[in-house]
Design a protein around this motif. Structure first.
Motif, PDB file in Angstrom:
ATOM      1  N   VAL A  24     109.130-110.677  19.188  1.00 14.81           N
ATOM      2  CA  VAL A  24     110.003-111.058  20.321  1.00 14.81           C
ATOM      3  C   VAL A  24     108.944-110.911  21.644  1.00 14.81           C
ATOM      4  O   VAL A  24     108.065-110.074  21.555  1.00 14.81           O
ATOM      5  N   GLU A  25     109.465-111.430  22.687  1.00 13.76           N
ATOM      6  CA  GLU A  25     108.784-111.595  24.003  1.00 13.76           C
ATOM      7  C   GLU A  25     108.697-110.182  24.377  1.00 13.76           C
ATOM      8  O   GLU A  25     107.655-109.685  25.027  1.00 13.76           O
ATOM      9  N   SER A  26     109.532-109.260  24.458  1.00 11.97           N
ATOM     10  CA  SER A  26     109.298-108.018  25.058  1.00 11.97           C
ATOM     11  C   SER A  26     108.306-107.203  24.198  1.00 11.97           C
ATOM     12  O   SER A  26     107.720-106.602  24.659  1.00 11.97           O
ATOM     13  N   ARG A  27     108.265-107.295  22.806  1.00 16.36           N
ATOM     14  CA  ARG A  27     107.370-106.701  22.121  1.00 16.36           C
ATOM     15  C   ARG A  27     106.028-107.239  22.404  1.00 16.36           C
ATOM     16  O   ARG A  27     104.646-106.598  22.513  1.00 16.36           O
ATOM     17  N   SER A  40     104.899-108.531  25.241  1.00 14.53           N
ATOM     18  CA  SER A  40     104.538-107.934  26.620  1.00 14.53           C
ATOM     19  C   SER A  40     104.077-106.419  26.330  1.00 14.53           C
ATOM     20  O   SER A  40     103.024-106.066  26.838  1.00 14.53           O
ATOM     21  N   GLU A  41     104.686-105.658  25.532  1.00 10.94           N
ATOM     22  CA  GLU A  41     104.393-104.205  25.117  1.00 10.94           C
ATOM     23  C   GLU A  41     102.842-104.263  24.607  1.00 10.94           C
ATOM     24  O   GLU A  41     101.830-103.506  24.651  1.00 10.94           O
ATOM     25  N   ARG A 101     100.088-104.984  27.230  1.00  6.35           N
ATOM     26  CA  ARG A 101     100.023-103.725  28.195  1.00  6.35           C
ATOM     27  C   ARG A 101      99.242-102.629  27.408  1.00  6.35           C
ATOM     28  O   ARG A 101      98.429-102.048  27.984  1.00  6.35           O
ATOM     29  N   GLU A 131     122.424-111.357  18.210  1.00  9.99           N
ATOM     30  CA  GLU A 131     122.524-111.308  19.370  1.00  9.99           C
ATOM     31  C   GLU A 131     123.597-112.101  19.879  1.00  9.99           C
ATOM     32  O   GLU A 131     124.699-111.967  20.568  1.00  9.99           O
ATOM     33  N   ASP A 175     117.368-111.975  14.764  1.00 11.76           N
ATOM     34  CA  ASP A 175     117.706-111.134  15.766  1.00 11.76           C
ATOM     35  C   ASP A 175     118.590-112.006  16.685  1.00 11.76           C
ATOM     36  O   ASP A 175     119.504-111.706  17.517  1.00 11.76           O
ATOM     37  N   ASP A 176     117.987-113.228  16.843  1.00  8.95           N
ATOM     38  CA  ASP A 176     118.618-114.169  17.873  1.00  8.95           C
ATOM     39  C   ASP A 176     119.959-114.618  17.531  1.00  8.95           C
ATOM     40  O   ASP A 176     120.953-114.611  18.371  1.00  8.95           O
ATOM     41  N   THR A 210     104.472-116.610  15.672  1.00  8.67           N
ATOM     42  CA  THR A 210     105.121-116.442  17.110  1.00  8.67           C
ATOM     43  C   THR A 210     104.791-117.871  17.897  1.00  8.67           C
ATOM     44  O   THR A 210     105.478-118.258  18.668  1.00  8.67           O
TER      45      THR A 210
END
Length: 375
Positions: free
Chosen positions: A169-172, A174-175, A178, A338, A334-335, A297
């Motif tokens: 997922v996009e949030s992962r 980004s993590e 970082r 949600e 997951d989508d 992905t």
């Protein structure tokens, strides 16, 4: 497994077929070496030789534990092998997945087919074959744009569950970006996410395979070994440039690999090292990550872009059959969860009372119905 276990090991070689299976005494198993050399001569990749060698190692371990010579294996021997692989045993500390078990059976079947052609081994192949109509080849003259005909599985072949792509997922994402502080590792992840190349394909690039001017890279496809140009993001080339500035100039010459280890003496950065790097990143962010998930992905990102056709994505991913590419169009669990959760929340919200329709009449309609006002 180590030599002292008494059931053999796989040893690397400096020449084809690059892998050899040895018994508990350290002696090379000639039957496997003959098959592996023939397998390599048929044009298969070195990675395929490695995969086949480990599958045959698992089979010969089973034969050793059952005290059966490979030439005397029968159908029941294969049955017992499957039962042992489906649970933790001496063959594997964990139960093999259905896909891995089916691959092992295919390797064992090919091994016996080869020796039967050489008039060696048992009279019949101990691995049961798929039942097909007499005189017809399964999926012969198949249209690559259509799905394969699903026949009945051969005996002992496992049913492989249909799974969604390993989307990160996009949030992962980004993590992950970082967390990575190394320019080489950041460049690798950016290339994986933008080019959708397989891990081994990207790691096999040389200096001349990178073209920053056109924002393209050239990789050698895993199956066909054809060279194909792929687009990549500007961030990937930016991080690659930062990484190359940290390398000695003698490494940045044509013919040399693009990726190197961080410590001296410099060595080519291989698949096992890249997977270990990505596993460390997953450990730092407390997530189970797979290197191949970056390719999935990238494929899902492309499939969500209406400007790209399915054949465009097929070309970039290097799939032979369009049906393989269609697997990336599946909705991620997951989508779906949600969206359904949002639906359930909306049903529990209080609903406003419906407003009644306004009661108004047109005067001309009343005159038409009842006559004029004087009446």
């Amino acid at each position: 497994m180590s030599k002292r276990s008494g059931v053999g090991a796989v040893l690397p070689l400096d020449q084809p077929p690059f892998w050899s299976v040895v018994d508990g005494d350290g002696e090379v198993i000639e039957a496997v070496s003959d098959f592996m050399l023939d397998f390599w001569a048929r044009g298969n990749a070195e990675s395929s030789c490695r995969s086949y060698a480990y599958a045959l190692l698992r089979w010969f371990r089973h034969l050793h534990l059952e005290h059966i010579d490979w030439e005397r294996a029968i159908r029941e021997t294969v049955r017992d092998f499957v039962l042992a692989c489906r649970q933790p045993s001496a063959l594997s500390p964990e139960a093999l997945s259905p896909r891995t078990l089916n691959h092992s059976l295919a390797v064992i079947s090919a091994f016996y087919d080869y020796h039967l052609a050489q008039q060696r081994g048992p009279i019949l192949n101990p691995v049961p074959a798929r039942r097909v109509d007499s005189g017809r080849r399964r999926n012969g003259h198949h249209n690559p744009e259509l799905e394969f005909r699903r026949d009945r599985r051969a005996d002992f072949r496992q049913k492989v569950p249909k799974t969604a792509p390993r989307l990160i997922v996009e949030s992962r994402i980004s993590e992950i970006l970082r967390t990575i502080g190394n320019a080489r590792d950041r460049a690798l992840v950016e290339f994986y996410l933008s080019s959708a190349a397989r891990p081994s394909e990207l790691l096999g690039m040389t200096i001349e395979d990178v073209d920053p001017g056109s924002q393209r890279i050239t990789v050698e496809r895993k199956g066909s070994r054809a060279r194909q140009a792929l687009p990549a993001s500007s961030n990937a080339f930016l991080w690659l440039r930062l990484y190359q500035e940290s390398l000695p100039p003698e490494l940045l010459v044509k013919g040399n690999p693009v990726w190197w280890t961080n410590r001296r003496p410099y060595r080519p950065f291989g698949y096992d090292a890249a997977r270990a790097m990505f596993n460390r990143v997953g450990h730092e962010i407390d997530a189970k990550l797979r290197l191949h998930g970056l390719r999935h992905t990238a494929a899902v990102r492309m499939s969500n872009d209406p400007a790209l056709t399915l054949t465009d994505i097929q070309r970039i991913l290097g799939h032979l059959h369009l049906s393989t590419t269609q697997e990336y169009l599946q909705q991620h669990n997951d989508d779906i969860i949600e969206r359904v959760a949002q639906h359930l929340r909306s049903r529990s919200d209080p609903k406003p009372a419906p407003e009644g329709p306004p009661l108004a009449y047109d005067a001309s309609d009343l005159d038409e119905l009842l006559g004029d006002a004087s009446w």
